[in-house]
Design a protein around this motif. Sequence first.
Motif, short mmCIF file in Angstrom:
data_model
loop_
_atom_site.label_atom_id
_atom_site.label_comp_id
_atom_site.label_asym_id
_atom_site.label_seq_id
_atom_site.Cartn_x
_atom_site.Cartn_y
_atom_site.Cartn_z
N ASP A 80 46.76 17.24 42.78
CA ASP A 80 45.67 16.81 42.33
C ASP A 80 43.92 16.77 42.64
N LEU A 81 43.89 16.58 44.18
CA LEU A 81 42.93 16.49 44.61
C LEU A 81 42.28 17.24 45.85
N HIS A 82 43.47 18.47 46.25
CA HIS A 82 43.33 19.54 46.95
C HIS A 82 41.84 20.13 46.19
N ALA A 83 41.61 20.85 45.01
CA ALA A 83 40.57 21.39 44.38
C ALA A 83 39.09 21.17 45.26
N GLU A 84 39.49 19.24 44.58
CA GLU A 84 37.70 18.46 44.86
C GLU A 84 37.74 17.87 46.14
N HIS A 85 38.46 18.70 46.86
CA HIS A 85 38.38 18.29 48.28
C HIS A 85 37.65 19.73 49.34
N MET A 86 38.60 20.09 48.88
CA MET A 86 38.18 22.18 48.99
C MET A 86 36.31 21.89 48.98
N MET A 87 35.75 22.15 47.68
CA MET A 87 34.53 22.27 46.75
C MET A 87 33.77 21.16 47.71
N ALA A 88 34.29 20.27 48.28
CA ALA A 88 33.33 18.86 49.07
C ALA A 88 33.16 19.50 49.97
N LYS A 110 40.34 28.65 41.10
CA LYS A 110 39.15 29.51 40.25
C LYS A 110 38.01 29.09 41.01
N GLN A 111 37.59 28.15 40.49
CA GLN A 111 36.02 27.26 40.76
C GLN A 111 36.34 26.55 42.21
N ALA A 112 37.32 26.08 42.49
CA ALA A 112 37.85 25.83 44.20
C ALA A 112 37.46 27.33 45.18
N LEU A 113 37.92 28.01 44.16
CA LEU A 113 38.02 29.10 45.14
C LEU A 113 36.37 29.97 46.26
N LYS A 114 35.76 29.88 43.56
CA LYS A 114 34.02 29.99 44.22
C LYS A 114 32.93 29.28 44.81
N ALA A 115 33.42 28.27 45.19
CA ALA A 115 32.89 27.08 45.64
C ALA A 115 32.89 28.11 47.63
N VAL A 116 34.15 28.17 47.81
CA VAL A 116 34.57 28.76 49.20
C VAL A 116 33.65 29.56 49.60
N GLU A 117 33.44 30.72 48.08
CA GLU A 117 33.28 31.73 48.77
C GLU A 117 31.59 31.35 48.39
N ASP A 118 30.41 31.24 47.94
CA ASP A 118 29.22 30.26 47.76
C ASP A 118 28.90 29.55 49.40
N PRO A 308 44.90 34.49 58.31
CA PRO A 308 46.12 35.18 57.54
C PRO A 308 45.95 35.23 56.54
N VAL A 309 46.21 34.04 55.42
CA VAL A 309 46.38 33.81 53.82
C VAL A 309 45.65 32.96 53.62
N GLY A 310 44.75 33.53 52.90
CA GLY A 310 43.77 33.14 52.52
C GLY A 310 44.00 33.25 50.60
N GLY A 311 42.29 32.54 49.96
CA GLY A 311 42.06 32.35 49.12
C GLY A 311 43.08 33.34 47.84
N GLU A 312 42.61 34.22 48.04
CA GLU A 312 43.79 35.05 46.64
C GLU A 312 44.85 34.89 47.04
#
Lengths: 342, 342, 342, 342
Positions: A80-88, A110-118, A308-312
Amino acid sequence: MAGQEKVRFGVIGAGRIGRIHIQNLCQRVSDAEVVVVCDVAVHETRQWAAGLGVDNVVADPQDVFNDRSVDAVVICSPTDLHAEHMMAAAKAGKDIFCEKPIAIELERTKQALKAVEDAGVLLQLGFNRRFDHNFQRIQQLVEQGALGDVHIVNITSRDPAPPPIEYVKVSGGIFMDMAIHDFDMARYMVGSEVVEVYAAANVLIDPEIGEAGDFDTAVTILKFANGATAVIDNSRQAVYGYDQRVEVFGSKGRASAENDTPTNVSVYTEDTVTSDKPLHFFLERYMGSFAKEMEDFASAVLQRSEPPVGGEDGLKSLLIAMAATKSAKENRPVLLADVAAH
Amino acid sequence: MAGQEKVRFGVIGAGRIGRIHIQNLCQRVSDAEVVVVCDVAVHETRQWAAGLGVDNVVADPQDVFNDRSVDAVVICSPTDLHAEHMMAAAKAGKDIFCEKPIAIELERTKQALKAVEDAGVLLQLGFNRRFDHNFQRIQQLVEQGALGDVHIVNITSRDPAPPPIEYVKVSGGIFMDMAIHDFDMARYMVGSEVVEVYAAANVLIDPEIGEAGDFDTAVTILKFANGATAVIDNSRQAVYGYDQRVEVFGSKGRASAENDTPTNVSVYTEDTVTSDKPLHFFLERYMGSFAKEMEDFASAVLQRSEPPVGGEDGLKSLLIAMAATKSAKENRPVLLADVAAH
Amino acid sequence: MAGQEKVRFGVIGAGRIGRIHIQNLCQRVSDAEVVVVCDVAVHETRQWAAGLGVDNVVADPQDVFNDRSVDAVVICSPTDLHAEHMMAAAKAGKDIFCEKPIAIELERTKQALKAVEDAGVLLQLGFNRRFDHNFQRIQQLVEQGALGDVHIVNITSRDPAPPPIEYVKVSGGIFMDMAIHDFDMARYMVGSEVVEVYAAANVLIDPEIGEAGDFDTAVTILKFANGATAVIDNSRQAVYGYDQRVEVFGSKGRASAENDTPTNVSVYTEDTVTSDKPLHFFLERYMGSFAKEMEDFASAVLQRSEPPVGGEDGLKSLLIAMAATKSAKENRPVLLADVAAH
Amino acid sequence: MAGQEKVRFGVIGAGRIGRIHIQNLCQRVSDAEVVVVCDVAVHETRQWAAGLGVDNVVADPQDVFNDRSVDAVVICSPTDLHAEHMMAAAKAGKDIFCEKPIAIELERTKQALKAVEDAGVLLQLGFNRRFDHNFQRIQQLVEQGALGDVHIVNITSRDPAPPPIEYVKVSGGIFMDMAIHDFDMARYMVGSEVVEVYAAANVLIDPEIGEAGDFDTAVTILKFANGATAVIDNSRQAVYGYDQRVEVFGSKGRASAENDTPTNVSVYTEDTVTSDKPLHFFLERYMGSFAKEMEDFASAVLQRSEPPVGGEDGLKSLLIAMAATKSAKENRPVLLADVAAH
C-alpha cells in the motif's frame, strides 16, 4: 550516467524480498552498488547490512529520495506504499524498480505511472518470473518463431500453503496477489494483449478464505487479441510443494517447463521409485530470477534503455486481475475494455 | 579460536579455481573472511580482488604463512607446488585447504601429510564432488542404510573436451588428473577401502595423447574390502558435454543421479523432442559444491573438528590412481597393497 | 518354398517360452502357422493348444522331424537337449529356431553348428533382446553412424530375484545363463568381435549360490577388436525389479535406453514423488521382442535369407561366457582366443 | 448364460475400429468368440476374417440380430446408424457394445437408451480411454482417496492432424466428435456430475473448418457438482503428434500421466538431446485399451454385471458436448440442466 561504472542504489524496505535484492545488488550484480538502505527497523537492518559492506541505513524514505548520490531506487515497502514511494522517487528523478503490484486500485496505479512518465525516469516492475531460466527459454522459442503462432498457453501455479488469513483479507484476493504473476507470464509468452477473461473459482481448501470474500482455487481463461487462449490454474495449497509450470503450444510445436528440484536423484526400492518434490517455495524456485531482474535493471539504467518489464505491464496485469475477480464473482466472461473504462 | 566469529583466510594462487574459492569465501561463506591473497600476477589480482573488498595482495606465499592474522590457508597453486606449500603452511601452524592432488608422487604426498600431522593442523582436500547436491543425497541414502549393503557403484565421468596436450604431458595421466575424482567418489559412496584395481584404457580420441604416454578413454573396476565393486568409465571427450552421473546399487535398491541441466524445458516439434544438454563443464556443474566445501571447512576450523575430506582420502585416491595406471599398462589386476609398498 | 504363403512350424517344447512362441506364431506372425507341437505333457498341451486352433500335439520330437508338412522347427526343449534336437532337425532338412544356448559345452555347440552347416538349413538363435524396441533403436543409431565410433558400452542387467538353487547348479553359472544375453547385446551394439574378457564376481546375495560354485553379482569388461570397451554389470537380485538398460557412448554422442514401465504416471504427495518400477521380469519386458524375432525368422525362412542372429553369434557368446567364468575364477584377463583354442 | 464358457459375438461393421475389435475378440479376449461379422463389403471382409478363423460374414445387420447363436453385438457401423442398430439389437435381446456416440442428437440418444432399458440388455459404450493403463492408474488413485478431494483436472487432448473436411461437416463438431472423449474422461476422474460448461473456441489451423461452422482449437471448463473444476484443451493439429495427457490435482496431491512413446531412448549429440515423440495416433496410443474394454465387456456379459461404461455415460457426455458447443458459440457459461431440458 556517462562514464559512470556502477549504478548507485537506494533500497526502500529491508524485509524478506528487500534483503534478497540488496544481497543480489551487492554480490551478484556487477553493475551495481548499494549506497543506502531504508527500513523502519534501523538497528536490526544496520547489523544485517554491515555484513554486506553497506553502512548507510536510514529510517525515513525521504532520506533516500533526497540523497543525490542515489541513481536508482528499489521499492520493497508494503504494497500500500508502493505508489506513494514511486511518486516520490519519480519526483526526485530517480530511476525506479518497484515490486508488484503498483497498487491494487486502478486509479492509484495510473496516478503513479503518470508521475513516472512526467518525470521521465525509468521504471521496472518486479515480475521476476519473466527472468526465470525455464520460462525465459520458452519465451525465446516463441520470439524466434520456433513454436509458430501461439494457440494455447497452459500455466499451473500453485502455492505450497495458503498465506495467513490476515493477508488474504487485504491482498485484493487470489487473482490480485497470486494469479497476477501468471497473467503477466501469459502476456509475456503470447506477445499480444488480453481481450477477455473468464474465471471459475472456488473455496475448497479453507472456508475462512471464503468468509474473507476470496477464493482458494481458480481456473482462468484469457482470450488474446491474436486468437491465442491461455489457461491458468491456481491453488493456494499444493501439499507436495510449489508447482510452477508453463507450456506453450503453437502451430509448430510445444515447449514445456517442468518444476525445478533440489536434486536429480531417483531412488528405486522394493516398494516404489521416488524422486524429489519441487523446490519448496518462491525463494528457492525463483532465486536466480531475482538476481537476473536486477542485473537487467542495472544494465537498463546504465544504458538508458527501456527496462524489460514496464509500467504498462503492471497496468495490464492489474486490469486482468480485476476482470478475473469480476468474472469469478458474476460467472460470466468480462471484457478487459469494460474494466479499464471504469 | 575461542570466541572468534570468522575464520581469516589467506589464499595461495588466484587462478581460475583460486578466484572461485575467494569469491565464495567473501560472498557465500558466512564464517569466513579473506585477509590476504597471494599470486605472482600481483597487479592484476589486486584489481580483481578489490571488487570483493580484499585489499591485501602479495606475491610471495611466505608472506601469507608469516601473516599472524591468517588462521587458515587455501592452496590453489600449481599442482607441483601443493606439497611444498602444505608443508610451509603446516609449519606456520595454519589450517589447510588444499586442492587435489597433494602431489602425483607417493613419497612427496606422504611427506606433506607427515608435516600436517606433526603440526597438528587441520587439513581438507578439494574433492569438491563430495559436496555436490546430487551425490551427497545418494551418499546420505547409503549411510542411512536405505540402499542396504552396497553391491555395485557405477560412475560415468566424461569431460566435454581433452585438456591441452601440454597439460596431459605433466598431469600424471587420465587416472591421476581426471579419474582420481571418481576414485574418491567411489570410496565416498562405498564407505570401505579399495583392495584391487583393474583398468582397461585406450587411445580413441587423439593419437597425440597416446604419444604423450597417456590414455583418453578408460574403464576401471575397483574391488572393495566389503565386497562391493565400483565401475568407472572415463572419456576425455563427450561431444554433448560434461557427463557426470553416479549410481549406487545395493541389497535394498538403487539411487541414480542424472546430470544437471540449464533448464527443465522440453521442446516438441514435427521432427523430434529436444531437451537440454548437461551443464557445460565443472565450473557450472559443480559451482554449488565449491561453496559448500568451503563452508564445511570454515566450520571445521571454527569448531576444531575433523574436516570431511582429509589427508588419508588424498593418499588413498593417489594409490588407486597409481594402481589403475599400472593396471592399464600391464593389463592385469593390481593390488593396492602392492602399490603402497613401494 | 516358392509360392508358399506361410511357414509351417513345428514347436518342440511347450513350456513357458514355448507357449509364448506358439501364441505369437498363431496370433502375431502373419507369415506363420503352427502345424504340430511336441511336449511330453501331451494331454495338457493339447487342451491349451486347442484354444489357438492347433490340434496336432505329439509326445515324440521325432514325429515333428519326420513330419513332411513341417518347414521349420522351434526348439524350446530343456537346454541339455538343444544340441540333440538341432542335429535331428538339421538332418531332417528343417530350418531351425533354437533357444539359447545351443549347449553349455564348446564341443557340443560346434558339433551342432556343423550339422546345421552340413544340412544347409537356416538357423536363428533366441537372443530375443536384439529385437527389443529400445535396444534396436540404439543399434540402428550405431549402424547409421549417428554415434560415431563406439568407445564405451554400458549394460546394466539385473534380475528381480535369483533362480532356484537347483537351476543355478546346472545352468553353467551367472555368465552362462544370464550374462550371455548381455555379451550378445554388447556384440550387437559394437559390431566388432571381443578379444579379451575380465570379470570381477562376488557372492553377495545368497551364500548357497557360492556353495554351488557360482556368483550372484558380477562386473565384466569386454575389450573389442575395434578398440571399444563394454562394461556389463549383473546382479541376481534387484529388489526393485528387472533392470535392463543399455548405453552406447561414441565419438559423436551417446544413446541411452531407460527401463520400460507399466505406466507413465507420476504421483506427487506431501511426502514424495513416486513413479512406476520397471516392468516386472523378462516376460513383461521383452514380450514385444519375442514376437518380433519370430516374425523375422519366418520372413527369413520364406525369403531364404540369412536370419538376423545365427550360429556364429551363439558360439561367440558362449566363448565370452567361458572366458568370463575363467576370468572371474582366476582373477585375470582372459583372451577369447585362448578359450577357443581348447 | 449359466455354464457357458465364452460370449458369442456378432460384429456390425468391419471398418478400422471394427477390425480392431474383431481381432481383439479373436486373439486377446479369452472369454469371447466371434461367430458372425456384418459388413457391406462382404467379399473383402470374408477374406480378411478368414485369417482369424471367422467364416460367417454377412451383409445385412438383421442377419446378425436374428442369429440365435449370437449373445452380444458390437456396433461399429457409421455413427448415424448406431441408434438404429442399438434398437434392433435390443429388440433381439442381444447385449450391446456400441462405439460412441450413440447419436449426435439428444432425442435419438434417449430413444435408443430407452430401447435398451426396455429390453433389459446390457450396454457398454466405447469410451475406450477409460481402459488406458495410464488413466486407469490415476482413476484408481482418485478412487482410493490417495489424492484426496479432487480440485482441478487438467486434460490435454490434441490430434496430430485435422480429419477430412467432409468429416468435420457431419461429425457434430470438435466438441461432439473429439472433446467428447475428454468430457467422459473428466467425469471418470472426478466421479461427480458436470453442472456447467464454459468453452472458448477458435479457428486457428484451417479456415475451411471455420467455414464448415466448426472450431479447430478449444479450451473448455467443466464445473462439477462436488466443486471440482476440469480444464480441457483441444487442438485438431499438434504437429509433433498425438498429445494425450491427464493430470488430477487434489487436496492430498496430484497424479500426472505423460504420453507413451515408441521407445525410452535418449540421444545426446553435440547439438542437443533428443527423445521420442508421442505414439503417433489413437490406434497406437490406445491399442491396449481397445482389448481391455472388450475383456471387461465380455466379462460383464458372462457375469450379468453392470458394464463399466453405460448408457448414462453416453448421455452425459453428449449433453456436455452440446453445452460446450452452445457456450463457445454464445460466449457464456451454459448450465447442463438447460441443455438437457430441451
